[in-house]
Design a protein around this motif. Structure first.
Motif, PDB file in Angstrom:
ATOM      1  N   GLY A 579       0.838  -1.204   0.000  1.00  0.00           N
ATOM      2  CA  GLY A 579       0.000   0.000   0.000  1.00  0.00           C
ATOM      3  C   GLY A 579       0.868   1.246   0.000  1.00  0.00           C
ATOM      4  N   HIS A 580       0.303   2.316   0.523  1.00  0.00           N
ATOM      5  CA  HIS A 580       0.999   3.602   0.509  1.00  0.00           C
ATOM      6  C   HIS A 580       1.514   3.991   1.895  1.00  0.00           C
ATOM      7  CE1 HIS A 580      -1.846   3.803  -2.994  1.00  0.00           C
ATOM      8  NE2 HIS A 580      -0.690   4.086  -3.590  1.00  0.00           N
ATOM      9  N   GLY A 581       1.458   3.071   2.868  1.00  0.00           N
ATOM     10  CA  GLY A 581       1.949   3.378   4.201  1.00  0.00           C
ATOM     11  C   GLY A 581       0.910   4.082   5.055  1.00  0.00           C
ATOM     12  N   GLU A 582       1.387   4.855   5.997  1.00  0.00           N
ATOM     13  CA  GLU A 582       0.507   5.593   6.915  1.00  0.00           C
ATOM     14  C   GLU A 582       0.983   7.033   7.027  1.00  0.00           C
ATOM     15  OE1 GLU A 582       0.501   3.730  10.697  1.00  0.00           O
ATOM     16  OE2 GLU A 582      -0.422   1.857   9.980  1.00  0.00           O
ATOM     17  N   PRO A 583       0.085   7.949   7.372  1.00  0.00           N
ATOM     18  CA  PRO A 583       0.515   9.343   7.581  1.00  0.00           C
ATOM     19  C   PRO A 583       1.457   9.432   8.781  1.00  0.00           C
ATOM     20  CG  PRO A 583      -1.867   9.206   7.335  1.00  0.00           C
ATOM     21  CD  PRO A 583      -1.375   7.802   7.469  1.00  0.00           C
ATOM     22  N   LEU A 584       2.468  10.259   8.663  1.00  0.00           N
ATOM     23  CA  LEU A 584       3.427  10.431   9.750  1.00  0.00           C
ATOM     24  C   LEU A 584       2.751  10.878  11.037  1.00  0.00           C
ATOM     25  CD1 LEU A 584       6.601  12.042   8.180  1.00  0.00           C
ATOM     26  CD2 LEU A 584       6.578  10.184   9.830  1.00  0.00           C
ATOM     27  N   ARG A 585       1.667  11.624  10.906  1.00  0.00           N
ATOM     28  CA  ARG A 585       1.025  12.182  12.095  1.00  0.00           C
ATOM     29  C   ARG A 585       0.358  11.112  12.960  1.00  0.00           C
ATOM     30  NH1 ARG A 585       0.991  16.441   8.536  1.00  0.00           N
ATOM     31  NH2 ARG A 585       1.559  18.463   9.443  1.00  0.00           N
ATOM     32  N   LEU A 586       0.253   9.872  12.438  1.00  0.00           N
ATOM     33  CA  LEU A 586      -0.219   8.771  13.274  1.00  0.00           C
ATOM     34  C   LEU A 586       0.893   8.234  14.167  1.00  0.00           C
ATOM     35  CD1 LEU A 586      -2.441   6.707  10.795  1.00  0.00           C
ATOM     36  CD2 LEU A 586      -3.176   8.363  12.528  1.00  0.00           C
ATOM     37  N   LEU A 587       2.141   8.513  13.788  1.00  0.00           N
ATOM     38  CA  LEU A 587       3.291   8.006  14.541  1.00  0.00           C
ATOM     39  C   LEU A 587       3.874   9.060  15.470  1.00  0.00           C
ATOM     40  CD1 LEU A 587       5.114   6.174  11.588  1.00  0.00           C
ATOM     41  CD2 LEU A 587       3.433   5.227  13.179  1.00  0.00           C
ATOM     42  N   ILE A 588       3.752  10.327  15.101  1.00  0.00           N
ATOM     43  CA  ILE A 588       4.309  11.415  15.912  1.00  0.00           C
ATOM     44  C   ILE A 588       3.277  12.533  16.035  1.00  0.00           C
ATOM     45  CG2 ILE A 588       6.732  10.947  15.379  1.00  0.00           C
ATOM     46  CD1 ILE A 588       6.574  13.108  13.227  1.00  0.00           C
ATOM     47  N   ASP A 589       3.444  13.369  17.042  1.00  0.00           N
ATOM     48  CA  ASP A 589       2.525  14.482  17.266  1.00  0.00           C
ATOM     49  C   ASP A 589       3.066  15.744  16.599  1.00  0.00           C
ATOM     50  OD1 ASP A 589       0.894  12.836  18.715  1.00  0.00           O
ATOM     51  OD2 ASP A 589       1.745  13.396  20.650  1.00  0.00           O
ATOM     52  N   MET A 590       3.090  15.742  15.264  1.00  0.00           N
ATOM     53  CA  MET A 590       3.536  16.925  14.522  1.00  0.00           C
ATOM     54  C   MET A 590       2.330  17.817  14.273  1.00  0.00           C
ATOM     55  SD  MET A 590       5.967  17.078  11.148  1.00  0.00           S
ATOM     56  CE  MET A 590       4.769  16.478   9.965  1.00  0.00           C
ATOM     57  N   GLU A 591       2.465  19.095  14.599  1.00  0.00           N
ATOM     58  CA  GLU A 591       1.345  20.029  14.515  1.00  0.00           C
ATOM     59  C   GLU A 591       0.859  20.189  13.084  1.00  0.00           C
ATOM     60  OE1 GLU A 591       2.406  23.697  16.272  1.00  0.00           O
ATOM     61  OE2 GLU A 591       2.830  22.861  18.248  1.00  0.00           O
ATOM     62  N   GLU A 592      -0.440  20.477  12.972  1.00  0.00           N
ATOM     63  CA  GLU A 592      -1.016  20.736  11.659  1.00  0.00           C
ATOM     64  C   GLU A 592      -0.349  21.961  11.034  1.00  0.00           C
ATOM     65  OE1 GLU A 592      -3.171  19.168   9.815  1.00  0.00           O
ATOM     66  OE2 GLU A 592      -3.478  17.536  11.253  1.00  0.00           O
ATOM     67  N   GLY A 593      -0.136  21.908   9.735  1.00  0.00           N
ATOM     68  CA  GLY A 593       0.475  23.032   9.042  1.00  0.00           C
ATOM     69  C   GLY A 593       1.989  22.973   9.024  1.00  0.00           C
ATOM     70  N   ARG A 594       2.583  22.066   9.797  1.00  0.00           N
ATOM     71  CA  ARG A 594       4.034  21.937   9.801  1.00  0.00           C
ATOM     72  C   ARG A 594       4.462  20.918   8.760  1.00  0.00           C
ATOM     73  NH1 ARG A 594       5.837  26.465  12.245  1.00  0.00           N
ATOM     74  NH2 ARG A 594       4.822  26.763  14.284  1.00  0.00           N
ATOM     75  N   GLU A 595       5.651  21.140   8.194  1.00  0.00           N
ATOM     76  CA  GLU A 595       6.164  20.256   7.149  1.00  0.00           C
ATOM     77  C   GLU A 595       7.497  19.655   7.568  1.00  0.00           C
ATOM     78  OE1 GLU A 595       4.389  19.512   4.580  1.00  0.00           O
ATOM     79  OE2 GLU A 595       2.803  21.003   4.955  1.00  0.00           O
ATOM     80  N   ILE A 596       7.901  18.659   6.798  1.00  0.00           N
ATOM     81  CA  ILE A 596       9.175  17.986   7.076  1.00  0.00           C
ATOM     82  C   ILE A 596      10.304  18.755   6.391  1.00  0.00           C
ATOM     83  CG2 ILE A 596      10.450  15.815   6.931  1.00  0.00           C
ATOM     84  CD1 ILE A 596       7.740  14.421   6.492  1.00  0.00           C
TER      85      ILE A 596
END
Length: 749
Positions: A579-596
């Motif tokens: 598949g396509h994996g999972e969103p990073l935000r399910l693994l870490i608490d990264m705030e909305e609107g923030r990017e890598i």
């Protein structure tokens, strides 16, 4: 159809629900604390255990007698003393008979009383029991008015409030229980060591716990094991009455042919069921979470023998065991909470010194009451003996009175000034007692009892003499359970806390190559093996490639976000490649609107250069950014519209900074501060826009830049762009690729 009568009305029938609940719950709490869950500091027993032992004594199940069915004991206990379920009473009896549950058995069991695998005992109708020598010590003197008795629940019998307790049972056998709002947890100890500490406390009443732990270095579990706890931690636990002890299994290496070897576990931690331990090891083995372990076998018979087979002979035994200690109950922590009933009424947490002092004080009370009881018996016997002697001196007259008088008792008392007891004793004499030899024996007995009476009176007047007598009794106990005896030898040993605090991840996780894929929209996954550049990787519609990293399952991944936070991901926990994996935000608490900003494999010892859009930055050790928390770790402070835009590996001696205005500035790396958190220093100055990219490099080797087609271009003549930190810089040299990025993979020089 009859109707129910309406409830009574009026103020006298109104019940305040809150007050009623508080009153009833308090009664329940006190009952649980005092009559069920907490042991008495004096004999170390809970009511159910005390009643079991007393009922067995009443049944004359002494150590030298025959056995009786456990059902008979349980029946007497619930019928006379303990109005609860028979199974709970039998469970208490069984535990007192299990040599793996209590350090010094109080019940000698015959039949199946369970085993260390966790198998239960046979039904009470099949097992038999009697008291042990330890239980006999606890009960010694109970018929000599040494302790108080109270009525049983139905008032038909009497039961002891506490046992005389000539054995330090509370600490020797330990205790565990959960009451209302409080609990107790006391590990077993070595009786000989407790006796040594008690003897020292008798000689030095003001001795502190710090001194007493020289005699009682720590618990002594019936199943052995190795206690890995610092002396400071143990001392603090005994001084406060709260703490804990880490206990590890005992193991050894068994050599095999051709250089092979295997590990043999011979002792497991206290209260660990061997069958469940083997089951857990097998589960972890099947789940490939113990990559250094090949197989586990249980070859136990009477003695424990658990075989651990390593993956290969090249495996480090210490690494293998350290991984097992972390993942299984081969290492446990036994809590210490010496919450006990003082004087049978007041619950409280006591230190080691307090517990020993309470036991010694109880032994002094027992000695005083026992001596007073004996004095009373001696006084009555002496009174009777003196009457016998008067009878011998006036034998003919005594016989005449008995034969001729209607009230011989009154006449004897009147004629010879005898007491009622003396006259009654003379009348109850047998004819054979009139021999001359009997008179001599009575005089001898009178002399001996008089001497004993004098000694006991002296004992009761002298506290020093009492403590000397108590010390002698404790020495006898120590001799019986000394370190040279099979029962008394110490089973648990001590070891310093392991110096090996770091366990290689490969000792816990199977090491396999993977490719970590993270899309532009933040969907992450791991694919087995190292995927080549020609391999097609599919993404969700509207999404595309951002990071493709070769790693291994034992690696940690570091993610840097635009809010200046670093996050840590373990490669083995990433979602699979299907598949396509999972969103990073399910693994870490990264705030909305923030990017890598950056994603890379963690390499201990490296240093990173981080920078914000406004051109501020600093050097941070990579080890300082690792944080195994979902919330990550704030490192680069940004505020307002500012955000983190760059994170590169520190290599070389100079820094190249390129602004969004395409002005290039090169300055020495030494001008950038090294910090662990903050805003940093100004790297480059801008009139419009902000920082586009940064790079560290060796000035002598030149600056390598990559265009959009990933072709490298090298610039060596950079004198015109050399300056100092915080300058504006100038447009790049001819041939420099369009845009303001230096290009290349993370950390490229």
């Amino acid at each position: 159809m009859s109707k129910l009568a309406p409830p009574p009305e009026g103020p006298e029938h109104i019940i305040n629900l809150r007050e009623a609940l508080e009153e009833r719950y308090l009664a329940y709490a006190l009952s649980t604390i005092m009559h069920r869950a907490l042991p008495d500091v004096r004999d170390g027993l809970k009511p159910v255990h005390r009643r079991v032992l007393y009922a067995m004594r009443q049944l004359k199940l002494d150590p030298g007698s025959g056995f009786k069915k456990s059902a008979r004991v349980v029946g007497d206990v619930i019928g006379k003393y303990h109005p609860h379920g028979d199974q709970s009473v039998y469970d208490a009896l069984v535990r007192l008979a299990q040599d793996f549950s209590v350090r010094y058995q109080l019940v000698d069991g015959q039949g199946n009383f369970g085993n260390v695998d966790g198998d239960g005992a046979a039904a009470m109708r099949y097992t038999e029991a009697r008291l042990t020598d330890v239980a006999a010590l606890l009960l010694d003197g109970i018929d000599e008015d040494t302790v108080d008795f109270r009525e049983t629940y139905d008032g038909s019998e009497k039961e002891p409030v506490v046992l005389p307790g000539a054995f330090p049972n509370l600490l020797a056998n330990g205790s565990a229980g959960i009451a209302v709002g409080m609990a107790t947890s006391i590990p077993p100890h070595n009786a000989a060591e407790l006796c040594d500490a008690a003897l020292y406390l008798i000689k030095h009443p003001n001795a502190r716990t710090e001194k007493l732990i020289e005699f009682v270095p720590g618990p002594d579990f019936p199943t052995g094991g190795i206690i890995v706890e610092s002396r400071e931690s143990i001392a603090e636990a005994y001084a406060t009455g709260r703490g804990g002890f880490r206990v590890r299994a005992r193991w050894e290496i068994e050599e095999l042919p051709r250089g092979m070897w295997q590990i043999i576990v011979t002792e497991i931690p206290y209260q660990v069921q061997k069958s469940k331990l083997i089951e857990k090891l097998a589960e972890l083995l099947m789940a490939k979470k113990l990559p250094l372990l090949e197989d586990v076998r249980d070859e136990s018979a009477e003695e424990i023998r658990v075989v651990l087979v390593p993956k290969s002979k090249a495996v480090e035994a210490d690494h293998l065991m350290e991984s097992l200690f972390r993942a299984t109950e081969l290492e446990t922590r036994f809590p210490l909470n010496m919450n006990v009933l003082s004087a049978g009424q007041v619950p409280g947490v006591m230190s080691l010194r307090d517990v020993l002092k309470a036991w010694l004080d109880h032994r002094q009370v027992v000695l005083q009451r026992r001596s007073a009881f004996r004095l009373d018996k001696i006084a009555k016997r002496l009174e009777a003996l003196e009457g016998y002697l008067i009878a011998y001196l006036n034998l003919d007259e005594v016989i005449r009175i008995i034969r001729e008088e209607d009230e011989p008792k009154l006449e004897l008392m009147k004629a010879f000034k005898l007491s009622d007891n003396q006259a009654e004793a003379i009348l109850n004499m047998r004819l054979r007692s009139l021999r001359k030899l009997e008179e001599m024996e009575i005089r001898t007995e009178h002399k001996e009892l008089s001497a004993e009476q004098k000694a006991l009176k002296t004992l009761l007047k002298s506290e020093d003499a009492q403590w000397a007598r108590i010390a002698d009794e404790i020495k006898d106990v120590r001799a019986t359970f000394g370190p040279k005896t099979e029962l008394g030898r110490r089973r648990s040993t001590f070891s310093n806390p392991p110096a090996m605090t770091y366990v290689p991840p490969e000792a816990i996780i199977e090491r396999e190559p993977i490719t970590v894929v993270c899309s532009a929209k933040g969907w992450i996954r791991s694919m087995k093996g190292h995927v080549g550049p020609d391999t097609e990787i599919k993404y969700k519609e509207g999404d595309n490639e951002r990071f493709v990293i070769h790693a291994e399952t034992t690696d940690k991944l570091i993610l840097f976000a635009t809010d200046g936070r670093f996050f840590t991901l373990t490669a083995d926990k990433l979602p699979g490649g299907r598949g396509h994996g999972e969103p990073l935000r399910l693994l870490i608490d990264m705030e909305e609107g923030r990017e890598i900003v950056a994603l890379f494999v963690h390499q201990p010892g490296r240093k990173l250069l981080v920078a914000s859009h406004e051109g501020n930055g600093f050097v941070v050790p990579e080890d300082e950014v690792v944080a195994m928390r979902r919330a990550g770790k704030q490192v680069l402070n940004v505020s307002g519209t500012d955000e983190a835009v760059a994170c590169v590996v520190v290599k070389g001696d100079h820094v190249a900074a390129m602004g969004e205005n395409r002005k290039l500035l090169i300055f020495p790396l030494a001008e950038v501060n090294e910090m662990t958190r903050g805003k940093g220093v100004r790297l480059q100055k801008y009139k419009d826009g902000g920082l586009g990219d940064i790079k560290c490099f060796h000035l002598k080797e030149g600056l390598t830049v990559y265009d959009r087609s990933a072709r490298a271009r090298l610039f060596t003549d950079l004198k015109e762009w050399l300056g100092q930190r915080a300058q504006a810089g100038r447009l790049p040299p001819k041939g420099y690729p369009s845009g303001y990025k230096f290009g290349g993979d993370f950390g490229a020089a």
